[in-house]
Design a protein around this motif. Structure first.
Motif, PDB file in Angstrom:
ATOM      1  N   ALA A 159       0.829  -1.213   0.000  1.00  0.00           N
ATOM      2  CA  ALA A 159       0.000   0.000   0.000  1.00  0.00           C
ATOM      3  C   ALA A 159       0.858   1.254   0.000  1.00  0.00           C
ATOM      4  O   ALA A 159       0.535   2.251  -0.654  1.00  0.00           O
ATOM      5  CB  ALA A 159      -0.928   0.002   1.208  1.00  0.00           C
ATOM      6  N   LEU A 160       1.974   1.220   0.739  1.00  0.00           N
ATOM      7  CA  LEU A 160       2.858   2.379   0.796  1.00  0.00           C
ATOM      8  C   LEU A 160       3.571   2.577  -0.539  1.00  0.00           C
ATOM      9  O   LEU A 160       3.838   3.717  -0.951  1.00  0.00           O
ATOM     10  CB  LEU A 160       3.873   2.196   1.926  1.00  0.00           C
ATOM     11  N   LYS A 161       3.867   1.477  -1.235  1.00  0.00           N
ATOM     12  CA  LYS A 161       4.456   1.588  -2.578  1.00  0.00           C
ATOM     13  C   LYS A 161       3.477   2.284  -3.526  1.00  0.00           C
ATOM     14  O   LYS A 161       3.866   3.140  -4.320  1.00  0.00           O
ATOM     15  CB  LYS A 161       4.814   0.204  -3.115  1.00  0.00           C
ATOM     16  N   HIS A 162       2.195   1.891  -3.414  1.00  0.00           N
ATOM     17  CA  HIS A 162       1.181   2.569  -4.234  1.00  0.00           C
ATOM     18  C   HIS A 162       1.094   4.045  -3.853  1.00  0.00           C
ATOM     19  O   HIS A 162       0.939   4.914  -4.713  1.00  0.00           O
ATOM     20  CB  HIS A 162      -0.180   1.901  -4.047  1.00  0.00           C
ATOM     21  N   GLY A 163       1.187   4.325  -2.560  1.00  0.00           N
ATOM     22  CA  GLY A 163       1.134   5.708  -2.102  1.00  0.00           C
ATOM     23  C   GLY A 163       2.285   6.527  -2.655  1.00  0.00           C
ATOM     24  O   GLY A 163       2.107   7.698  -3.021  1.00  0.00           O
ATOM     25  N   ILE A 164       3.464   5.936  -2.718  1.00  0.00           N
ATOM     26  CA  ILE A 164       4.627   6.628  -3.274  1.00  0.00           C
ATOM     27  C   ILE A 164       4.382   6.971  -4.740  1.00  0.00           C
ATOM     28  O   ILE A 164       4.662   8.086  -5.196  1.00  0.00           O
ATOM     29  CB  ILE A 164       5.891   5.763  -3.120  1.00  0.00           C
ATOM     30  N   THR A 165       3.831   6.015  -5.489  1.00  0.00           N
ATOM     31  CA  THR A 165       3.531   6.256  -6.901  1.00  0.00           C
ATOM     32  C   THR A 165       2.488   7.363  -7.066  1.00  0.00           C
ATOM     33  O   THR A 165       2.632   8.253  -7.915  1.00  0.00           O
ATOM     34  CB  THR A 165       3.023   4.965  -7.567  1.00  0.00           C
TER      35      THR A 165
END
Length: 480
Positions: A159-165
């Protein structure tokens, strides 16, 4: 995802004797496994051309992003930047095609260029900033070779990877709005405002708006190459309006759509090799380390997801999600960071636009090789590229940002321990104009909320270590 020493086989290669390859194949077919993968030379060429058309906008946007001043007030030459952008894209894409043998094209990553222009260059010289690119590229290659990337990839929650994107998307969109003059600094109570003094002024802003809407309309109708077509249309209108005298040359702010001299010219390689290492004492080594970490985040995770996504679309992945040449592709992508730094084009990364070529039937590295050759040809058309006004090119930045926001659908907004870290990551990137701040806030918030819920074991040890690092980073006053 664990990689074995034996390359996985594609669906067509596993199909058995029924897919036995006929004799008399050309060396091109044998080298790229074209028939093996159920493709043809014609499909590969068509796919390569389509991919180039879909991502050619980078020749305009990268020089726009890297066109600012460094700590000494120096700017990079625009013709040299265009040459560097085309050269780095050609070299890395050809390497991916010939060595990696997969239909993946590379060019300057907008997220990496955004970090360099807004976070790195204002605190050091451009050669030093490009040195940071070389370092981050070497780090990614080391991660691939040692297998540490497995640990890093698994440590940061999905989820945090998606948030970074998503955050990088908003950040890029913000840069586009500011560069176009659609958003400006407020002289009143707020930090930003619409245009100048709360109003949109000048025809160049109108052309930005028209181009932006046109691209969105073309995308809504699923027109191939919508971004490039929109930029071409906006440029043609700008050239006609300026030539007719409807828009004054000075109104464009230094990016007037006027052709000076011939359409064809020799490449300007003056920025090649302009790289420096060291001289970072003023910024502080802790901040330098955090910038490298940010560049790795910006270039590495998107590349991993893009490579796998395009590989699956091309039906190259096996049942476990592995694909032929994955480690080679990841290594070449990492080397793209170093190549981009050496050419002063910023870090190169795999583009999701590669999927457009796959949609045309591309399945092998021949497609990427064709795309790379087109980028090489662009080295000789710098004057034509300079016709595109910065305001028109900025529209593509906003579009790319909007496309990156699609990752929001993968976030569980009902889970507070996920929603809050992702929210902070997303909003702080554009609000503070730095990617590092958003990543740091998201990592710290994730660990803090998990601890408050009594689930302090859920974040990995590496996540806790990163949290401590970011706390010191902010406390030391280097989060700028």
């Amino acid at each position: 995802m664990t990689q074995s020493s034996v390359e996985p086989r594609t669906v067509s290669e596993d199909a058995g004797n029924g897919t036995r390859i006929p004799a008399g194949r050309s060396w091109l077919d044998r080298y790229f496994h074209i028939t093996h993968r159920g493709s043809s030379v014609a499909r590969e060429v068509r796919g390569g051309v389509t991919t180039f058309m879909a991502m050619a906008y980078i020749l305009l946007l990268n020089p726009l992003l890297l066109g600012g001043e460094d700590a000494l007030g120096d700017k990079l030459s625009q013709p040299a930047l265009i040459t560097a952008t085309a050269l780095a894209a050609a070299v890395t894409t050809l390497a991916m095609g010939i060595i990696g043998k997969v239909p993946l094209a590379l060019a300057a990553g907008l997220s990496v260029a955004g970090v360099l222009s807004t976070q790195v260059a204002p605190n050091m010289t451009w050669p030093q900033a490009m040195g940071m690119c070389v370092i981050y590229g070497a780090v990614i290659c080391l991660l691939v070779v040692t297998g540490v990337r497995e640990v890093v990839m698994n440590a940061i929650p999905l989820a945090l990877k998606h948030g970074i994107t998503i955050g990088i998307g908003l950040f890029i969109a913000m840069i586009g709005f500011v560069n176009a003059g659609f958003v400006g600094k407020s002289e009143g109570g707020g930090p930003v405002t619409l245009g100048v003094g709360g109003s949109l002024t000048g025809w160049p802003v109108v052309l930005f708006t028209v181009t932006l809407l046109l691209i969105f309309m073309l995308q809504a109708r699923k027109v191939p190459g919508a971004i490039l077509l929109g930029i071409i249309a906006g440029t043609v209108i700008s050239v006609v309006a300026t030539a007719a005298g409807w828009i004054k040359e000075e109104a464009w702010g230094g990016s007037a759509p006027i052709l000076h001299g011939s359409v064809v010219s020799m490449p300007d390689f003056s920025l090649f090799g302009q790289v420096e290492f060291g001289g970072w004492e003023k910024l502080g080594y802790a901040a330098v380390g955090m910038i490298v970490f940010t560049l790795v985040l910006a270039g590495f995770f998107d590349a991993m997801a893009t490579i796998i996504a395009v590989g699956q679309e091309a039906k190259l992945a096996d049942a476990t999600g592995r694909m032929p040449g994955l480690n080679k592709a990841l290594f070449i992508d990492g080397a793209g960071g170093a190549i981009g730094g050496a050419t002063s084009a910023s870090g190169q990364t795999v583009f999701i636009e590669s999927a457009t070529g796959v949609g045309e039937g591309a399945r092998t590295g021949l497609s990427a090789s064709v795309t790379g050759l087109f980028f090489a040809a662009c080295l000789f058309f710098t004057p034509l590229t300079q016709l595109v006004p910065g305001q028109v090119a900025s529209a593509a930045l906003v579009v790319i940002g909007a496309m990156m926001l699609q990752n929001a659908r993968h976030v569980d907004w009902s889970d507070w321990s996920i929603a809050v870290p992702v929210f902070l990551t997303v909003v702080l990137m554009p609000f503070t104009y730095t990617i590092t701040t958003g990543v740091g806030a998201g990592v710290i918030a994730f660990c803090a909320i998990k601890a408050a819920q009594g689930k302090w074991r859920e974040p990995s040890v590496l996540m806790w270590i990163l949290s401590v690092v970011f706390v010191f980073y902010f406390a030391a006053g280097t989060g700028h």
